[in-house]
Motif scaffolding. Structure first.
Motif, PDB file in Angstrom:
ATOM      1  N   TYR A  18      35.623  34.663  24.977  1.00 57.42           N
ATOM      2  CA  TYR A  18      36.536  35.426  25.821  1.00 57.42           C
ATOM      3  C   TYR A  18      36.372  35.007  27.281  1.00 57.42           C
ATOM      4  O   TYR A  18      35.261  34.661  27.712  1.00 57.42           O
ATOM      5  CB  TYR A  18      36.219  36.925  25.753  1.00 57.42           C
ATOM      6  N   LEU A  19      37.465  35.095  28.045  1.00 54.42           N
ATOM      7  CA  LEU A  19      37.326  35.069  29.488  1.00 54.42           C
ATOM      8  C   LEU A  19      36.577  36.333  29.891  1.00 54.42           C
ATOM      9  O   LEU A  19      36.642  37.358  29.204  1.00 54.42           O
ATOM     10  CB  LEU A  19      38.693  35.045  30.170  1.00 54.42           C
ATOM     11  N   ALA A  20      35.854  36.269  31.019  1.00 57.36           N
ATOM     12  CA  ALA A  20      35.071  37.426  31.433  1.00 57.36           C
ATOM     13  C   ALA A  20      34.927  37.454  32.946  1.00 57.36           C
ATOM     14  O   ALA A  20      35.087  36.423  33.614  1.00 57.36           O
ATOM     15  CB  ALA A  20      33.697  37.415  30.771  1.00 57.36           C
ATOM     16  N   SER A  21      34.594  38.627  33.469  1.00 56.10           N
ATOM     17  CA  SER A  21      34.429  38.780  34.908  1.00 56.10           C
ATOM     18  C   SER A  21      33.417  39.870  35.208  1.00 56.10           C
ATOM     19  O   SER A  21      33.358  40.886  34.494  1.00 56.10           O
ATOM     20  CB  SER A  21      35.772  39.130  35.559  1.00 56.10           C
ATOM     21  N   PRO A  22      32.618  39.700  36.282  1.00 58.49           N
ATOM     22  CA  PRO A  22      31.704  40.765  36.706  1.00 58.49           C
ATOM     23  C   PRO A  22      32.431  41.866  37.476  1.00 58.49           C
ATOM     24  O   PRO A  22      31.828  42.897  37.777  1.00 58.49           O
ATOM     25  CB  PRO A  22      30.701  40.024  37.601  1.00 58.49           C
ATOM     26  N   CYS A  23      33.699  41.653  37.805  1.00 59.68           N
ATOM     27  CA  CYS A  23      34.506  42.672  38.489  1.00 59.68           C
ATOM     28  C   CYS A  23      35.133  43.579  37.432  1.00 59.68           C
ATOM     29  O   CYS A  23      36.232  43.295  36.930  1.00 59.68           O
ATOM     30  CB  CYS A  23      35.581  42.016  39.344  1.00 59.68           C
ATOM     31  N   VAL A  24      34.434  44.642  37.072  1.00 55.94           N
ATOM     32  CA  VAL A  24      34.807  45.430  35.899  1.00 55.94           C
ATOM     33  C   VAL A  24      35.953  46.399  36.157  1.00 55.94           C
ATOM     34  O   VAL A  24      36.495  46.976  35.213  1.00 55.94           O
ATOM     35  CB  VAL A  24      33.581  46.186  35.349  1.00 55.94           C
ATOM     36  N   ASP A  25      36.334  46.611  37.425  1.00 52.81           N
ATOM     37  CA  ASP A  25      37.365  47.598  37.746  1.00 52.81           C
ATOM     38  C   ASP A  25      38.786  47.053  37.687  1.00 52.81           C
ATOM     39  O   ASP A  25      39.750  47.813  37.821  1.00 52.81           O
ATOM     40  CB  ASP A  25      37.108  48.180  39.147  1.00 52.81           C
ATOM     41  N   ILE A  26      38.930  45.741  37.533  1.00 48.53           N
ATOM     42  CA  ILE A  26      40.255  45.130  37.484  1.00 48.53           C
ATOM     43  C   ILE A  26      40.360  44.207  36.283  1.00 48.53           C
ATOM     44  O   ILE A  26      39.346  43.679  35.806  1.00 48.53           O
ATOM     45  CB  ILE A  26      40.561  44.345  38.779  1.00 48.53           C
ATOM     46  N   PRO A  27      41.583  43.990  35.766  1.00 48.71           N
ATOM     47  CA  PRO A  27      41.745  43.076  34.631  1.00 48.71           C
ATOM     48  C   PRO A  27      41.228  41.675  34.959  1.00 48.71           C
ATOM     49  O   PRO A  27      41.258  41.241  36.119  1.00 48.71           O
ATOM     50  CB  PRO A  27      43.266  43.070  34.414  1.00 48.71           C
ATOM     51  N   VAL A  28      40.769  41.001  33.936  1.00 47.40           N
ATOM     52  CA  VAL A  28      40.203  39.657  34.111  1.00 47.40           C
ATOM     53  C   VAL A  28      41.319  38.654  34.392  1.00 47.40           C
ATOM     54  O   VAL A  28      42.288  38.554  33.629  1.00 47.40           O
ATOM     55  CB  VAL A  28      39.400  39.235  32.866  1.00 47.40           C
ATOM     56  N   ASP A  29      41.169  37.907  35.459  1.00 44.57           N
ATOM     57  CA  ASP A  29      42.162  36.921  35.874  1.00 44.57           C
ATOM     58  C   ASP A  29      42.125  35.699  34.960  1.00 44.57           C
ATOM     59  O   ASP A  29      41.071  35.355  34.413  1.00 44.57           O
ATOM     60  CB  ASP A  29      41.885  36.500  37.322  1.00 44.57           C
ATOM     61  N   GLU A  30      43.265  35.037  34.807  1.00 44.97           N
ATOM     62  CA  GLU A  30      43.323  33.822  33.989  1.00 44.97           C
ATOM     63  C   GLU A  30      42.475  32.701  34.569  1.00 44.97           C
ATOM     64  O   GLU A  30      42.122  31.752  33.887  1.00 44.97           O
ATOM     65  CB  GLU A  30      44.774  33.362  33.846  1.00 44.97           C
ATOM     66  N   LYS A  31      42.158  32.798  35.855  1.00 43.53           N
ATOM     67  CA  LYS A  31      41.328  31.780  36.506  1.00 43.53           C
ATOM     68  C   LYS A  31      39.860  32.183  36.518  1.00 43.53           C
ATOM     69  O   LYS A  31      39.066  31.644  37.293  1.00 43.53           O
ATOM     70  CB  LYS A  31      41.829  31.541  37.928  1.00 43.53           C
ATOM     71  N   ALA A  32      39.489  33.104  35.666  1.00 47.63           N
ATOM     72  CA  ALA A  32      38.102  33.576  35.599  1.00 47.63           C
ATOM     73  C   ALA A  32      37.142  32.408  35.412  1.00 47.63           C
ATOM     74  O   ALA A  32      37.440  31.450  34.696  1.00 47.63           O
ATOM     75  CB  ALA A  32      37.947  34.569  34.447  1.00 47.63           C
ATOM     76  N   GLU A  33      35.990  32.485  36.049  1.00 50.14           N
ATOM     77  CA  GLU A  33      35.016  31.395  36.019  1.00 50.14           C
ATOM     78  C   GLU A  33      33.862  31.666  35.069  1.00 50.14           C
ATOM     79  O   GLU A  33      32.889  30.911  35.055  1.00 50.14           O
ATOM     80  CB  GLU A  33      34.498  31.133  37.439  1.00 50.14           C
ATOM     81  N   HIS A  34      33.962  32.741  34.288  1.00 51.23           N
ATOM     82  CA  HIS A  34      32.935  33.054  33.287  1.00 51.23           C
ATOM     83  C   HIS A  34      33.581  33.207  31.914  1.00 51.23           C
ATOM     84  O   HIS A  34      34.762  33.554  31.804  1.00 51.23           O
ATOM     85  CB  HIS A  34      32.209  34.346  33.629  1.00 51.23           C
ATOM     86  N   VAL A  35      32.795  32.966  30.879  1.00 57.61           N
ATOM     87  CA  VAL A  35      33.217  33.264  29.509  1.00 57.61           C
ATOM     88  C   VAL A  35      32.088  34.007  28.818  1.00 57.61           C
ATOM     89  O   VAL A  35      30.920  33.928  29.220  1.00 57.61           O
ATOM     90  CB  VAL A  35      33.559  31.991  28.697  1.00 57.61           C
ATOM     91  N   ILE A  36      32.466  34.759  27.777  1.00 58.34           N
ATOM     92  CA  ILE A  36      31.471  35.439  26.956  1.00 58.34           C
ATOM     93  C   ILE A  36      31.632  34.971  25.514  1.00 58.34           C
ATOM     94  O   ILE A  36      32.719  35.038  24.945  1.00 58.34           O
ATOM     95  CB  ILE A  36      31.616  36.970  27.050  1.00 58.34           C
ATOM     96  N   LYS A  37      30.538  34.483  24.946  1.00 61.70           N
ATOM     97  CA  LYS A  37      30.496  34.115  23.522  1.00 61.70           C
ATOM     98  C   LYS A  37      29.997  35.314  22.738  1.00 61.70           C
ATOM     99  O   LYS A  37      29.032  35.979  23.144  1.00 61.70           O
ATOM    100  CB  LYS A  37      29.558  32.932  23.296  1.00 61.70           C
ATOM    101  N   VAL A  38      30.639  35.593  21.611  1.00 56.94           N
ATOM    102  CA  VAL A  38      30.314  36.767  20.808  1.00 56.94           C
ATOM    103  C   VAL A  38      30.138  36.365  19.349  1.00 56.94           C
ATOM    104  O   VAL A  38      30.912  35.564  18.809  1.00 56.94           O
ATOM    105  CB  VAL A  38      31.446  37.820  20.908  1.00 56.94           C
ATOM    106  N   GLU A  39      29.110  36.935  18.697  1.00 59.60           N
ATOM    107  CA  GLU A  39      28.944  36.769  17.251  1.00 59.60           C
ATOM    108  C   GLU A  39      28.341  38.051  16.701  1.00 59.60           C
ATOM    109  O   GLU A  39      27.814  38.876  17.438  1.00 59.60           O
ATOM    110  CB  GLU A  39      28.052  35.572  16.918  1.00 59.60           C
TER     111      GLU A  39
END
Length: 357
Positions: free
Chosen positions: A44-65
């Protein structure tokens, strides 16, 4: 406790976009849209800014299993033990490197969703994988590009080898361009990373037919074909096969990938008949002499022997001296030949689905 290994992993039920995850350091991350999935997990795209939707230009991702799966656990342990940013920066200063292509790890944790337990890992976002570029360019890279990528991979492998790990699954699908710096290449996906030398004690050579032919059959080492645990020489052998494919377009065993024993025999033949086997395989007008010398050096290593990385780099760089490439600069894969001066390139964004199995 590590999860129990299974023959096949279950792909997790997707988490909801906008969900907030808290890592082990109590830092919160907001999930954006899912951008990739593979055999065991989701990205997933991800962001440390939790109060707003994650931007398409987000510089983080989260891997989930799922928590009971294994690959992400193995990758997490690699980053925690061997790839802390302070250690990487210290190594780069020692080796006078301006860049080392190991993705930045930002955090990890566990989450619950609809009665299921998940493991997650926060990473820097990467760009397009090298396999996609290779296919788009007609399955062929020019010699200068191949040798420059090879030297960059040697820098990465020397670092992880010195930190008791081997990668075990080097291939173009696991080499990704940067998202913020799209002219640099990263070695990603440490789900099969193996601690070959825990606490300085190298694993013993032991063949195990039940574990034979592990890894990506096209590139896996002869040791892996015999069920031997991964080693430094195995990583380098795999890199040699990758470079041969990138330069020639295919490998001698390409047509026989459904027959592991035939692939193993073909690899044995290639290494036994060096350098002629490589130079004869190369298409007319393609000089693979450096790759032949590289594989010759690697095939002479003992299982637990430390490679001479500088010697191997010099072998590859010898094919670049006349062109004076900017080895510490950026790669250019936009033209048939690499740019000699500025080494300009074309920004590539996105995150390849091939990054995960």
């Amino acid at each position: 406790m590590p999860p129990k290994r299974k023959g096949k992993y279950n792909l997790p039920v997707p988490l909801k976009e906008g969900m907030i995850l808290k890592d082990t350091e109590k830092k919160e991350w907001r999930l954006g849209r899912m951008i990739a999935q593979g055999g065991f997990g989701l990205i997933y795209l991800a962001s440390p800014c939790v109060d707003i939707p994650v931007d398409e230009k987000a510089e983080h991702v989260i891997k989930v299993e799922y928590l009971e799966n294994g690959p992400l656990f193995s990758e997490l342990k690699f980053y925690q033990r061997a790839a802390k940013q302070e250690h990487i920066q210290k190594w780069m200063k020692l080796k006078r490197l301006t860049f080392l292509g190991i993705p930045i790890f930002w955090g990890a944790g566990q989450a619950e969703h609809n009665g299921k337990s998940y493991r997650f890992m926060v990473m820097e976002r990467l760009g397009e994988d090298l396999q996609t570029t290779f296919e788009r360019r007609g399955r062929k890279f020019n010699k200068e590009t191949v040798l420059q990528i090879g030297v960059r991979m040697l820098d990465i492998l020397e670092y992880i080898h010195e930190n008791e790990y081997v990668h075990g699954d080097i291939k173009a699908a696991n080499l990704l361009f940067g998202y913020k710096n799209p002219h640099e290449v990263y070695l990603a996906d440490y789900g099969l990373a193996y601690r070959y030398c825990p606490n300085g004690n190298h694993k013993e050579y032991q063949e195990n037919p039940k574990k034979g032919h592990n890894g990506t059959i096209e590139f896996t080492s002869l040791d892996a074909h015999k069920g031997v645990a991964p080693s430094r020489r195995g990583d380098l052998e795999i890199l040699g096969y990758c470079m041969l494919q990138w330069m020639c377009g295919s490998l001698p065993w390409q047509h026989n990938l459904r027959n592991p024993e035939a692939v193993q025999a073909a690899k044995n033949k290639l290494l036994d008949e060096l350098p002629d086997s490589v130079t004869q395989w190369a298409p007319s007008g393609t000089d693979c002499g450096e790759i032949a010398r590289f594989l010759k050096n690697v095939s002479s290593l003992a299982y637990d022997e430390k490679p001479e990385y500088e010697t191997l780099k010099k072998i590859l760089l010898s094919g670049l001296e006349q062109k004076r490439p900017c080895y510490n600069g950026v790669l250019d894969l936009t033209t048939t030949k690499s740019t000699r001066g500025g080494c300009a390139g074309n920004p590539r964004k996105g995150y390849s689905e091939l990054e995960m199995k």
